[in-house]
Motif scaffolding. Structure first.
Motif, PDB file in Angstrom:
ATOM      1  N   UNK A 150       0.727  -1.128  -0.087  1.00  0.00           N
ATOM      2  CA  UNK A 150      -0.020  -0.164   0.079  1.00  0.00           C
ATOM      3  C   UNK A 150       0.855   1.393   0.002  1.00  0.00           C
ATOM      4  N   UNK A 151       0.727   2.270  -0.878  1.00  0.00           N
ATOM      5  CA  UNK A 151      -0.605   2.365  -1.691  1.00  0.00           C
ATOM      6  C   UNK A 151      -0.393   3.729  -2.389  1.00  0.00           C
ATOM      7  N   UNK A 152      -1.417   4.351  -2.512  1.00  0.00           N
ATOM      8  CA  UNK A 152      -1.492   5.629  -3.331  1.00  0.00           C
ATOM      9  C   UNK A 152      -1.124   6.604  -1.996  1.00  0.00           C
ATOM     10  N   UNK A 153      -0.790   7.985  -2.621  1.00  0.00           N
ATOM     11  CA  UNK A 153      -0.705   8.657  -1.482  1.00  0.00           C
ATOM     12  C   UNK A 153      -1.793   8.912  -0.559  1.00  0.00           C
ATOM     13  N   UNK A 154      -3.094   8.963  -0.665  1.00  0.00           N
ATOM     14  CA  UNK A 154      -4.036   8.968   0.332  1.00  0.00           C
ATOM     15  C   UNK A 154      -4.138   7.792   1.039  1.00  0.00           C
ATOM     16  N   UNK A 155      -3.913   6.495   0.401  1.00  0.00           N
ATOM     17  CA  UNK A 155      -4.084   5.387   1.243  1.00  0.00           C
ATOM     18  C   UNK A 155      -2.676   5.501   2.212  1.00  0.00           C
ATOM     19  N   UNK A 156      -1.552   6.033   1.760  1.00  0.00           N
ATOM     20  CA  UNK A 156      -0.587   5.888   2.817  1.00  0.00           C
ATOM     21  C   UNK A 156      -0.678   6.883   4.091  1.00  0.00           C
ATOM     22  N   UNK A 157      -1.462   8.139   3.731  1.00  0.00           N
ATOM     23  CA  UNK A 157      -1.970   8.837   4.876  1.00  0.00           C
ATOM     24  C   UNK A 157      -2.768   8.396   5.683  1.00  0.00           C
ATOM     25  N   UNK A 158      -3.690   7.758   4.885  1.00  0.00           N
ATOM     26  CA  UNK A 158      -5.005   7.007   5.829  1.00  0.00           C
ATOM     27  C   UNK A 158      -4.211   5.954   6.561  1.00  0.00           C
ATOM     28  N   UNK A 159      -3.262   5.244   6.285  1.00  0.00           N
ATOM     29  CA  UNK A 159      -2.616   4.113   7.001  1.00  0.00           C
ATOM     30  C   UNK A 159      -1.685   4.998   8.086  1.00  0.00           C
ATOM     31  N   UNK A 160      -1.244   5.715   7.954  1.00  0.00           N
ATOM     32  CA  UNK A 160      -0.150   6.692   9.020  1.00  0.00           C
ATOM     33  C   UNK A 160      -1.246   7.063  10.361  1.00  0.00           C
ATOM     34  N   UNK A 161      -2.425   7.547   9.928  1.00  0.00           N
ATOM     35  CA  UNK A 161      -3.443   8.058  10.603  1.00  0.00           C
ATOM     36  C   UNK A 161      -4.062   6.961  11.422  1.00  0.00           C
ATOM     37  N   UNK A 162      -3.956   5.752  11.081  1.00  0.00           N
ATOM     38  CA  UNK A 162      -4.642   4.375  11.646  1.00  0.00           C
ATOM     39  C   UNK A 162      -3.192   3.956  12.630  1.00  0.00           C
ATOM     40  N   UNK A 163      -1.923   4.346  12.525  1.00  0.00           N
ATOM     41  CA  UNK A 163      -0.906   3.967  13.528  1.00  0.00           C
ATOM     42  C   UNK A 163       0.013   3.056  12.505  1.00  0.00           C
ATOM     43  N   UNK A 164      -0.184   3.250  11.304  1.00  0.00           N
ATOM     44  CA  UNK A 164       0.700   2.248  10.531  1.00  0.00           C
ATOM     45  C   UNK A 164       2.195   3.019  10.187  1.00  0.00           C
ATOM     46  N   UNK A 165       3.293   2.358  10.363  1.00  0.00           N
ATOM     47  CA  UNK A 165       4.656   2.877  10.370  1.00  0.00           C
ATOM     48  C   UNK A 165       5.499   2.666   8.947  1.00  0.00           C
ATOM     49  N   UNK A 166       5.065   1.681   8.343  1.00  0.00           N
ATOM     50  CA  UNK A 166       5.885   1.420   7.131  1.00  0.00           C
ATOM     51  C   UNK A 166       5.044   0.818   5.948  1.00  0.00           C
ATOM     52  N   UNK A 167       5.402   1.450   4.641  1.00  0.00           N
ATOM     53  CA  UNK A 167       4.483   1.207   3.446  1.00  0.00           C
ATOM     54  C   UNK A 167       5.363   0.748   2.343  1.00  0.00           C
ATOM     55  N   UNK A 168       4.853   0.085   1.384  1.00  0.00           N
ATOM     56  CA  UNK A 168       5.607  -0.150   0.012  1.00  0.00           C
ATOM     57  C   UNK A 168       4.663  -0.409  -1.119  1.00  0.00           C
ATOM     58  N   UNK A 169       5.054  -0.019  -2.118  1.00  0.00           N
ATOM     59  CA  UNK A 169       4.066   0.097  -3.418  1.00  0.00           C
ATOM     60  C   UNK A 169       4.755   0.201  -4.623  1.00  0.00           C
ATOM     61  N   UNK A 170       4.327  -0.546  -5.835  1.00  0.00           N
ATOM     62  CA  UNK A 170       5.049  -0.276  -6.997  1.00  0.00           C
ATOM     63  C   UNK A 170       4.464   0.991  -7.830  1.00  0.00           C
ATOM     64  N   UNK A 171       3.385   1.560  -7.237  1.00  0.00           N
ATOM     65  CA  UNK A 171       2.703   2.569  -7.935  1.00  0.00           C
ATOM     66  C   UNK A 171       3.604   3.637  -8.545  1.00  0.00           C
ATOM     67  N   UNK A 172       4.507   4.371  -7.739  1.00  0.00           N
ATOM     68  CA  UNK A 172       5.570   5.171  -8.222  1.00  0.00           C
ATOM     69  C   UNK A 172       6.199   4.943  -9.563  1.00  0.00           C
ATOM     70  N   UNK A 173       6.857   3.926  -9.450  1.00  0.00           N
ATOM     71  CA  UNK A 173       7.712   3.472 -10.630  1.00  0.00           C
ATOM     72  C   UNK A 173       7.041   2.626 -11.609  1.00  0.00           C
TER      73      UNK A 173
END
Ligand code: AIQ
Ligand code: ZN
Length: 378
Positions: free
Chosen positions: A254-277
């Motif tokens: 995960x994920x898109x920029x908004x998914x990542x911000x949503x995840x951070x707001x839920x208390x998640x610390x680490x993210x990865x996604x192939x979207x940018x490349x």
């Protein structure tokens, strides 16, 4: 690699803002500042970018893939070359996914059993077998700083009974991974992976079982598998706060920029996604003003930079008109410049999140980007 065994794996939370956490994780190849976005380098390279590009973009840690690296160039070759860090000249942290997800996405060419999963190579159809012990041995040869357990990522829509049985298997495999690789052996950390599909009681059962095993961190698996955004966010906000507080929480894929911000707001610390490349290669670029599709004719004579607020080489050096030309002409430089920009954007977003949490203004940052990336009002 020199690290202090006494501090290896230490996760320190230095600030919170609501459920969002600002922290740092000690790995054998350096300290990772969280929240963090991890560029994906499936075959030992973040596509179209070199290590110095990644350094310039602010990358702290990249992902590799056990499945792909095992098949090519081979984990035995990597071991002979001193591990992936030396082979790829990347001297910062590496996280490797266990290969479970990749094998399970090879749909009809894999067979699941208690002992592991048999699958055929997508290169030449040759038969292979991944057991928990095998994927630990492969990740040991790769030399990744953070290893993932072998898990079954159940398909979206799997029924309750199948999902319940599957999470028990994933827990048994997680225990076998822990037994196969003693704590911090070779300076390597090990994360468990929460499964349980979209059934909250099964998610909690999986978490309770994994929490009894000595892991350095916990990942949320089985999301971003085709579900709707509300379904993903609902499960995310349910399970993240229930995960151990004093170890890192990693939301896989995960994920898109908004998914990542949503995840951070839920208390998640680490993210990865192939979207940018991946999106860079099809001309979809993320900017501080929203998404830009560089293919569009409107940019044909546009002399302005892609993103005036972006510090990356592509935005400092070229116009939208030139980036569009490269894309339309299918010049290889298009892949490099677009990828450099998108990776810089995702890493900048993570840095802005870290600063916002420190200053108690994370909600405002999230609201800002919700405006920036709001679906185009038709
Ligand atoms: N959505 C999603 C994505 C990934 C790949 S994360 C990744 N690997 C390589 C790059 N990125 C997953 N990996 C595992 N092991 N389990 C999962 O449930 C899972 C779920
Ligand atoms: Zn840029």
């Amino acid at each position: 690699m020199t690290y202090d065994p006494a501090t290896l794996g230490q996760f320190t939370i230095t600030a919170t803002d609501g459920a969002a956490r600002r922290g740092s994780l000690v790995t054998a190849h350096g300290v990772v500042q969280t929240p963090i976005f991890m560029p994906v380098g499936t075959q030992g390279s973040v596509k179209a970018l070199a290590p110095d590009d990644l350094d310039a973009a602010g990358a702290q840690i990249i992902l590799g893939n056990t499945y792909h690296l095992y098949l090519r160039p081979g984990d035995d070759l990597l071991a002979r070359k001193g591990g992936l860090h030396r082979f790829a000249s990347w001297n910062k942290p590496i996280l490797t996914d266990s290969g479970g997800f990749q094998v399970f996405s090879l749909k009809d060419i894999r067979k699941l059993s208690e002992d592991g999963v048999e699958f055929r190579s997508h290169h030449d159809g040759s038969k292979h077998f991944f057991s928990p012990e095998k994927v630990m041995s492969i990740q040991n040869n790769i030399g990744s700083d953070i290893m993932m357990v072998l898990d079954e990522c159940v398909a979206y829509g799997a029924d309750y009974d199948y999902t319940a049985k599957s999470l028990e298997l994933t827990t048994r495999w997680a225990r076998r991974c822990r037994q196969a690789h003693p704590r911090h052996k070779n300076g390597q950390l090990l994360f468990g992976i929460n499964q349980g599909g979209f059934f909250k009681d099964l998610r909690e059962r999986s978490l309770a079982q994994l929490a009894e095993i000595d892991f350095d961190g916990f990942a949320i698996g089985g999301l971003s598998v085709g579900e709707s955004i509300p379904e993903m966010y609902d499960m995310l906000h349910h399970i993240a706060p229930l995960m151990p507080r004093d170890t890192p929480r990693y939301l896989m894929g995960v994920g898109t920029p908004l998914d990542i911000l949503e995840g951070i707001s839920a208390g998640v610390d680490m993210f990865d996604c192939v979207l940018p490349t991946r999106n860079a290669r099809n001309g979809t670029l993320y900017t501080s003003q929203g998404k830009v599709n560089i293919r569009r004719a409107e940019y044909r004579e546009d002399d302005s930079p892609l993103d005036p607020l972006c510090p990356c080489y592509a935005c400092r050096t070229f116009s939208k008109a030139y980036l569009r030309h490269l894309y339309v002409a299918q010049e290889l430089l298009s892949y490099r410049l677009n990828s450099l920009h998108n990776i810089t954007f995702f890493l900048t977003l993570a840095r802005q999140a870290r600063e916002a949490i420190e200053q108690g203004r994370f909600a405002a940052l999230k609201a800002h980007y919700q405006d920036v990336f709001a679906p185009a009002k038709d």
